[in-house]
Design a protein around this motif. Structure first.
Motif, PDB file in Angstrom:
ATOM      1  N   SER A   1       0.811  -1.220   0.000  1.00  0.00           N
ATOM      2  CA  SER A   1       0.000   0.000   0.000  1.00  0.00           C
ATOM      3  C   SER A   1       0.841   1.266   0.000  1.00  0.00           C
ATOM      4  O   SER A   1       0.303   2.372   0.021  1.00  0.00           O
ATOM      5  CB  SER A   1      -0.921   0.006   1.228  1.00  0.00           C
ATOM      6  N   GLY A   2       2.155   1.107  -0.025  1.00  0.00           N
ATOM      7  CA  GLY A   2       3.052   2.263  -0.072  1.00  0.00           C
ATOM      8  C   GLY A   2       3.539   2.736   1.280  1.00  0.00           C
ATOM      9  O   GLY A   2       4.304   3.704   1.363  1.00  0.00           O
ATOM     10  N   GLY A   3       3.137   2.057   2.367  1.00  0.00           N
ATOM     11  CA  GLY A   3       3.627   2.401   3.693  1.00  0.00           C
ATOM     12  C   GLY A   3       5.005   1.817   3.940  1.00  0.00           C
ATOM     13  O   GLY A   3       5.402   0.821   3.318  1.00  0.00           O
ATOM     14  N   TRP A   4       5.735   2.434   4.855  1.00  0.00           N
ATOM     15  CA  TRP A   4       7.103   2.018   5.127  1.00  0.00           C
ATOM     16  C   TRP A   4       7.256   1.529   6.563  1.00  0.00           C
ATOM     17  O   TRP A   4       6.645   2.063   7.487  1.00  0.00           O
ATOM     18  CB  TRP A   4       8.063   3.188   4.915  1.00  0.00           C
ATOM     19  N   THR A   5       8.114   0.515   6.742  1.00  0.00           N
ATOM     20  CA  THR A   5       8.584   0.117   8.060  1.00  0.00           C
ATOM     21  C   THR A   5      10.104   0.205   8.068  1.00  0.00           C
ATOM     22  O   THR A   5      10.763   0.116   7.029  1.00  0.00           O
ATOM     23  CB  THR A   5       8.161  -1.314   8.415  1.00  0.00           C
ATOM     24  N   SER A   6      10.671   0.386   9.264  1.00  0.00           N
ATOM     25  CA  SER A   6      12.122   0.447   9.416  1.00  0.00           C
ATOM     26  C   SER A   6      12.448   0.166  10.874  1.00  0.00           C
ATOM     27  O   SER A   6      11.628  -0.441  11.581  1.00  0.00           O
ATOM     28  CB  SER A   6      12.655   1.809   8.962  1.00  0.00           C
ATOM     29  N   ALA A   7      13.633   0.575  11.336  1.00  0.00           N
ATOM     30  CA  ALA A   7      14.015   0.263  12.714  1.00  0.00           C
ATOM     31  C   ALA A   7      14.836   1.395  13.321  1.00  0.00           C
ATOM     32  O   ALA A   7      15.494   2.178  12.620  1.00  0.00           O
ATOM     33  CB  ALA A   7      14.787  -1.043  12.780  1.00  0.00           C
TER      34      ALA A   7
ATOM     35  N   THR B   1      17.032   9.606  -7.542  1.00  0.00           N
ATOM     36  CA  THR B   1      15.612   9.643  -7.177  1.00  0.00           C
ATOM     37  C   THR B   1      15.193   8.417  -6.367  1.00  0.00           C
ATOM     38  O   THR B   1      14.244   8.479  -5.601  1.00  0.00           O
ATOM     39  CB  THR B   1      14.735   9.749  -8.437  1.00  0.00           C
ATOM     40  N   GLU B   2      15.926   7.309  -6.524  1.00  0.00           N
ATOM     41  CA  GLU B   2      15.591   6.104  -5.770  1.00  0.00           C
ATOM     42  C   GLU B   2      15.858   6.265  -4.274  1.00  0.00           C
ATOM     43  O   GLU B   2      15.340   5.501  -3.458  1.00  0.00           O
ATOM     44  CB  GLU B   2      16.388   4.911  -6.301  1.00  0.00           C
ATOM     45  N   ALA B   3      16.668   7.261  -3.900  1.00  0.00           N
ATOM     46  CA  ALA B   3      17.056   7.462  -2.500  1.00  0.00           C
ATOM     47  C   ALA B   3      16.226   8.526  -1.792  1.00  0.00           C
ATOM     48  O   ALA B   3      16.419   8.749  -0.593  1.00  0.00           O
ATOM     49  CB  ALA B   3      18.536   7.855  -2.433  1.00  0.00           C
ATOM     50  N   LEU B   4      15.304   9.172  -2.493  1.00  0.00           N
ATOM     51  CA  LEU B   4      14.594  10.297  -1.894  1.00  0.00           C
ATOM     52  C   LEU B   4      13.762   9.852  -0.696  1.00  0.00           C
ATOM     53  O   LEU B   4      12.905   8.975  -0.801  1.00  0.00           O
ATOM     54  CB  LEU B   4      13.707  10.980  -2.940  1.00  0.00           C
TER      55      LEU B   4
ATOM     56  N   GLY C   1       8.885   6.469  -6.565  1.00  0.00           N
ATOM     57  CA  GLY C   1      10.078   5.824  -7.108  1.00  0.00           C
ATOM     58  C   GLY C   1      11.160   5.526  -6.094  1.00  0.00           C
ATOM     59  O   GLY C   1      12.205   4.962  -6.453  1.00  0.00           O
ATOM     60  N   THR C   2      10.952   5.888  -4.835  1.00  0.00           N
ATOM     61  CA  THR C   2      11.933   5.563  -3.796  1.00  0.00           C
ATOM     62  C   THR C   2      11.969   4.049  -3.596  1.00  0.00           C
ATOM     63  O   THR C   2      10.930   3.422  -3.394  1.00  0.00           O
ATOM     64  CB  THR C   2      11.576   6.248  -2.466  1.00  0.00           C
ATOM     65  N   VAL C   3      13.154   3.470  -3.668  1.00  0.00           N
ATOM     66  CA  VAL C   3      13.254   2.013  -3.644  1.00  0.00           C
ATOM     67  C   VAL C   3      13.277   1.482  -2.216  1.00  0.00           C
ATOM     68  O   VAL C   3      13.745   2.125  -1.288  1.00  0.00           O
ATOM     69  CB  VAL C   3      14.492   1.498  -4.408  1.00  0.00           C
TER      70      VAL C   3
END
Length: 302
Positions: free
Chosen positions: A101-107, A138-141, A285-287
């Motif tokens: 859905s385009g949401g992000w997880t991280s730590a 652009t992949e790092a934005l 486009g952020t990977v």
């Protein structure tokens, strides 16, 4: 025909040896300093870092603290090994993952200890070997890795920033080949630290790009000189200096003379990457899946 008297080790034996006996990055010895605390992230692959050393933050804020960790970042922090894990080879990875859905997880992790400081007349160094995520353009934005500290009095209060002091030893955004060093202090907005931006400087990583290559990032707190001084270094190259004279003795004491805890995290989006890009991040486009890697974190005192 030439016959060598030197015996060679078969490749399969060498590989087996390395799998059984992984090579870890040693926490360095620094002349004139004693090692106070460290973690070299030894441990089995796909396991979490030591909870003796670290608190694993989860969610989008501290209990009762500012939303989105006070920065506008968009990810949700988890304690899942997909986001946070040991490599089995003596390093830690923090990996941001984008869901369907385009949401992000991280730590995000922070030290159990909150008493790291330089005592009067002495020095302290807080240091880590870190490879920023190997991503650019652009992949790092939206990528926002950081190695930093907060004054110990922040823990459990969560409303006393920036008076308690924040030292950003390594910050990076959007895959730019630079390291930023920042101090936050006094009041927000404004004050002697010009909040919310803080007092900062930056440097292109020496020798090789920041992204995908290990560099050593250090904060030196020197209370053995007058005026007392903070120095930020990348591979021992000083790129930012702040002195007690700049802040004034009262604000300096609030930020520097108190114990701190250490944090390592990889945020997605928020004020810093958004300001650098000129609009909200991350983008479509952020990977996903480019990890921040850490070989060790160490604290030294003399």
């Amino acid at each position: 025909m030439y016959f060598s008297s030197v015996t060679t080790t078969p490749l399969h034996i060498l590989v087996t040896f390395l799998l059984i006996n992984p090579i870890y990055a040693a926490v360095p010895t620094i002349s004139g300093y004693t090692l106070t605390w460290s973690d070299d992230f030894a441990g089995a692959a796909n396991t979490l870092p030591s909870t003796t050393n670290w608190i694993i933050d989860t969610g989008t804020s501290y209990p009762g603290g500012p939303a989105n960790w006070g920065t506008g970042e968009t990810q949700v922090y988890t304690n899942k090994v997909e986001n946070l894990s040991l490599s089995g080879n003596g390093s830690l990875s923090i990996t941001p993952i984008k869901d369907a859905s385009g949401g992000w997880t991280s730590a995000r992790i922070e030290t159990q200890r909150k008493d790291f400081l330089a005592t009067k007349g002495k020095k302290m160094r807080i240091q880590a070997s870190i490879a920023m995520p190997a991503v650019g353009g652009t992949e790092a934005l939206g990528y926002w890795p950081a190695f930093w500290t907060l004054g110990g009095a922040y823990r459990g209060n969560y409303q006393n920033w920036p008076a308690i002091g924040e030292f950003d030893i390594m910050e990076n955004v959007n895959g730019i080949n630079k390291v930023w060093g920042v101090i936050h202090c006094d009041v927000n907005p404004g004050g002697v630290c010009k909040e919310t931006d803080g007092l900062s400087n930056n440097l292109q990583c020496p020798g090789t790009p920041c992204q995908g290559n290990f560099h050593t990032y250090t904060l030196e707190v020197d209370r053995s000189v007058t005026p007392e001084t903070l120095k930020w270094m990348a591979d021992e190259r000083v790129f930012h200096t702040i002195t007690e004279t700049q802040l004034g003795s009262t604000i300096w004491a609030q930020a520097v003379h108190q114990g701190h805890f250490i944090l390592v995290n990889l945020a997605m989006g928020g004020a810093f990457p958004n300001n650098q890009h000129g609009s909200a991040t991350p983008l479509v486009g952020t990977v996903s899946g480019k990890p921040l890697k850490v070989e060790y974190v160490a604290v030294y005192n003399n």
